[in-house]
Scaffold this active site. Structure first.
Site, PDB file in Angstrom:
ATOM      1  N   GLU A  78      51.047  43.500  36.860  1.00  0.00           N
ATOM      2  CA  GLU A  78      50.155  42.346  36.950  1.00  0.00           C
ATOM      3  C   GLU A  78      49.534  42.067  35.573  1.00  0.00           C
ATOM      4  O   GLU A  78      49.207  43.005  34.839  1.00  0.00           O
ATOM      5  CB  GLU A  78      49.042  42.670  37.953  1.00  0.00           C
ATOM      6  N   LYS A 178      48.596  35.876  44.751  1.00  0.00           N
ATOM      7  CA  LYS A 178      47.741  37.009  45.117  1.00  0.00           C
ATOM      8  C   LYS A 178      46.606  36.563  46.039  1.00  0.00           C
ATOM      9  O   LYS A 178      45.893  35.594  45.747  1.00  0.00           O
ATOM     10  CB  LYS A 178      47.156  37.648  43.855  1.00  0.00           C
ATOM     11  N   CYS A 211      48.399  44.356  43.387  1.00  0.00           N
ATOM     12  CA  CYS A 211      47.207  45.136  43.054  1.00  0.00           C
ATOM     13  C   CYS A 211      46.241  45.342  44.228  1.00  0.00           C
ATOM     14  O   CYS A 211      46.579  46.016  45.182  1.00  0.00           O
ATOM     15  CB  CYS A 211      46.512  44.495  41.844  1.00  0.00           C
TER      16      CYS A 211
END
Ligand SMILES: *[C@@H]1O[C@H](CO)[C@@H](O)[C@H](O)[C@H]1NC(C)=O
Ligand SMILES: *[C@@H]1O[C@H](CO)[C@@H](O)[C@H](O)[C@H]1NC(C)=O
Ligand SMILES: *[C@@H]1O[C@H](CO)[C@@H](O)[C@H](O)[C@H]1NC(C)=O
Ligand SMILES: *[C@@H]1O[C@H](CO)[C@@H](O)[C@H](O)[C@H]1NC(C)=O
Ligand SMILES: *[C@@H]1O[C@H](CO)[C@@H](O)[C@H](O)[C@H]1NC(C)=O
Length: 511
Positions: A78, A178, A211
């Site tokens: 990321e 995300k 993440c």
């Protein structure tokens, strides 16, 4: 570099020697992003491109290295192309429009002029194409929106933290926005949570998330529960937090808990506590954690294709069909006398529970911002119990060499700092110092060898098992199982000092 062959897997699971298991070679790159020293100042597009090009050139080299080792897929971390701490405005020159791959099929390497301002997509696509591998890269995306859209931000565009998936020809086959942003003021949360699954000819389907997403039901657990995903690609920029959330610690726990393969690529910035990547199967890990190095690291390993796994029964794909591993073959069995010893201890502690006395002195201490109830380990062997709200945690242990201070902690409650999520945790931790108020603070070295059984009466079935040894080395539980509403983990025969053994439960329904 030598590619770990399937032997690492067979050794780790002590399965019978098998040949013909279908495997593919996967790569993850722990990248040390070249950073922008002034991320709060908006650069020109030219400057932003020049900056990203430095990172892209490293990606290109790594894909070349990975292709020499036969990799079919590679994952980059990321924020890998530009780094951290931009504002909504200062990141703008880094962003590109990314056409929706479910609507248009586009190969930027072959048709670079089709969409303006897509120099990064062009280079990524060509890197995938020339490396002949699937490539997953995280980048910034802009998407203009109309005033009629009630969610449209006042500047007339969405900005997303986006993973882009290229196939081995360089076509964009999927993208993912995300969902669980971690204090990223540069980006918007998508209007609806996205469950992105993409297909490969060498290993079937993969899911993807980014993440902080890994701590939440949506979309991480949902991909596994509702979309049948058995392998995940995971770009991350994870700041390690001991004792319970170091990157490799949770990555392995996640792959083990769901019986999936996880390809995790982290940033390499030890100065910001970022390191920890790996290629994980449910029963073996090929991981990397390094606080000393100042360089990136390519990991390449063979991965088996899992067709079924439910905690006790495992099936892998082979050239002849499916190979079933009988119950318990995926665990390393402790030898019989020790097993007896543990079962004796269990019986004793159940009586002990019934008697409801003999509790050690409890104390409270903050661990990762949560108020844990602790009890100290004071003897060389014995039983401990400690409760928090409706969760009671137990430990039966035998300590062969005692020098550090250890405590058993329980926490059943809502975590509210840097994210809101409900936890039920039983954790044996080495305290950072010699006084009890250091219990819960991070310790990174230990010399105490401890055999243990840790269990608790959890109200959630989502329990992530973690064992870390000195210098943040991963170990795996010998056994993990439910017995009468208690979840048990056992571990014996570690050869290095223990820093943490935890059952990290997530009660998603109570978030
Ligand atoms: C980003 O900003 C935060 C808060 O100011 C700081 O703690 C962190 O170290 C910064 N990270 C990087 C990589 O610059
Ligand atoms: C790209 O930008 C140029 C110059 O602004 C414009 O003339 C052209 O139509 C644009 N092309 C596409 C595909 O949008
Ligand atoms: C796991 O799957 C196997 C094979 O499908 C099945 O026989 C077994 O009952 C399952 N066990 C559990 C605990 O679900
Ligand atoms: C932790 O919880 C206990 C018991 O409720 C309380 O007495 C103590 O003040 C709490 N500690 C902190 C730091 O909040
Ligand atoms: C866990 O055990 C404790 C002690 O026996 C009990 O009070 C508590 O209700 C149990 N929790 C659950 C969810 O059963």
């Amino acid at each position: 570099m030598e590619i770990p062959s399937l032997d690492w897997l067979l050794l780790a699971c002590q399965c019978m020697l098998v040949s013909g298991i279908d495997v593919y070679t996967a790569a993850v790159y722990e990248h040390r992003s070249i950073l922008n020293p002034s991320p709060e100042i908006r650069p020109t597009r030219q400057k932003a491109l020049k900056h990203m090009k430095e990172n892209l050139n490293i990606y290109q080299l790594q894909v070349y290295e990975a292709s020499k080792q036969g990799a079919k897929i590679i994952v980059f971390p990321e924020n890998g192309l530009y780094g951290f701490n931009f504002t909504r405005d200062s990141i703008f020159p880094y962003l590109e429009p990314i056409p929706d791959p479910t609507v248009v099929k586009w190969n930027p390497c072959l048709h670079p002029k089709a969409v303006n301002d897509t120099e990064v997509l062009y280079q990524l696509s060509c890197i995938a194409r020339y490396g002949k591998m699937y490539l997953i890269a995280n980048m910034g995306e802009r998407q203009s929106c109309k005033r009629s859209d009630p969610w449209c931000p006042s500047d007339g565009r969405y900005q997303f933290n986006t993973d882009v998936i290229f196939d081995a020809e360089g076509s964009i086959i999927a993208k993912y926005h995300k969902q669980n942003l971690y204090f990223e003021e540069a980006f918007n949360t998508p209007k609806v949570v996205e469950h992105v699954v993409f297909n490969t000819p060498f290993a079937g389907k993969f899911g993807i998330f980014t993440c902080f997403d890994i701590l939440f039901y949506e979309p991480a657990v949902s991909l596994i529960d509702n979309y049948g995903v058995k392998q995940i690609v995971f770009p991350t920029a994870w700041m390690n937090q001991l004792p319970l959330l170091s990157a490799i610690e949770f990555q392995q726990a996640f792959a083990t808990a769901f019986g999936i393969n996880l390809l995790a690529a982290n940033q390499h910035h030890p100065e910001y506590k970022m390191t920890g990547s790996g290629i994980y199967t449910p029963f073996a890990s090929h991981d990397y954690y390094n606080m000393e190095s100042r360089e990136g690291k390519l990991l390449v390993a063979e991965v088996p294709i899992i067709t079924h796994y439910n905690g006790s029964s495992l099936e892998l794909k082979t050239s002849q069909g499916t190979l079933k591993f009988p119950e318990r073959h995926i665990h390393i069995e402790p030898s019989a006398p020790q097993l007896q010893r543990w079962s004796v201890q269990m019986d004793q502690s159940q009586q002990f529970l019934g008697a409801a006395d003999g509790l050690g002195d409890i104390f409270y201490s903050l661990m990762m911002y949560d108020n844990y109830t602790f009890v100290l380990m004071t003897d060389l062997e014995g039983d401990l119990q400690v409760c928090s709200s409706t969760l009671c945690c137990h430990l039966a242990y035998q300590h062969s060499h005692a020098s550090g201070l250890y405590a058993l902690g329980a926490f059943d409650g809502l975590h509210t700092v840097h994210g809101v999520y409900y936890l039920q945790v039983c954790a044996l931790v080495k305290c950072a110092g010699s006084s009890i108020d250091t219990c819960g603070q991070s310790a990174t070295t230990a010399s105490d060898i401890i055999d243990f059984q840790l269990w608790g009466n959890f109200s959630t079935h989502h329990i992530y098992s973690e064992i870390l040894a000195t210098e943040v080395k991963l170990y795996r539980a010998d056994t993990l199982e439910w017995v009468n509403n208690n979840f048990y983990m056992t571990k014996q025969g570690m050869t290095e000092g223990l820093i943490t053994a935890a059952l990290y439960g997530r009660w998603y329904e109570k978030d």
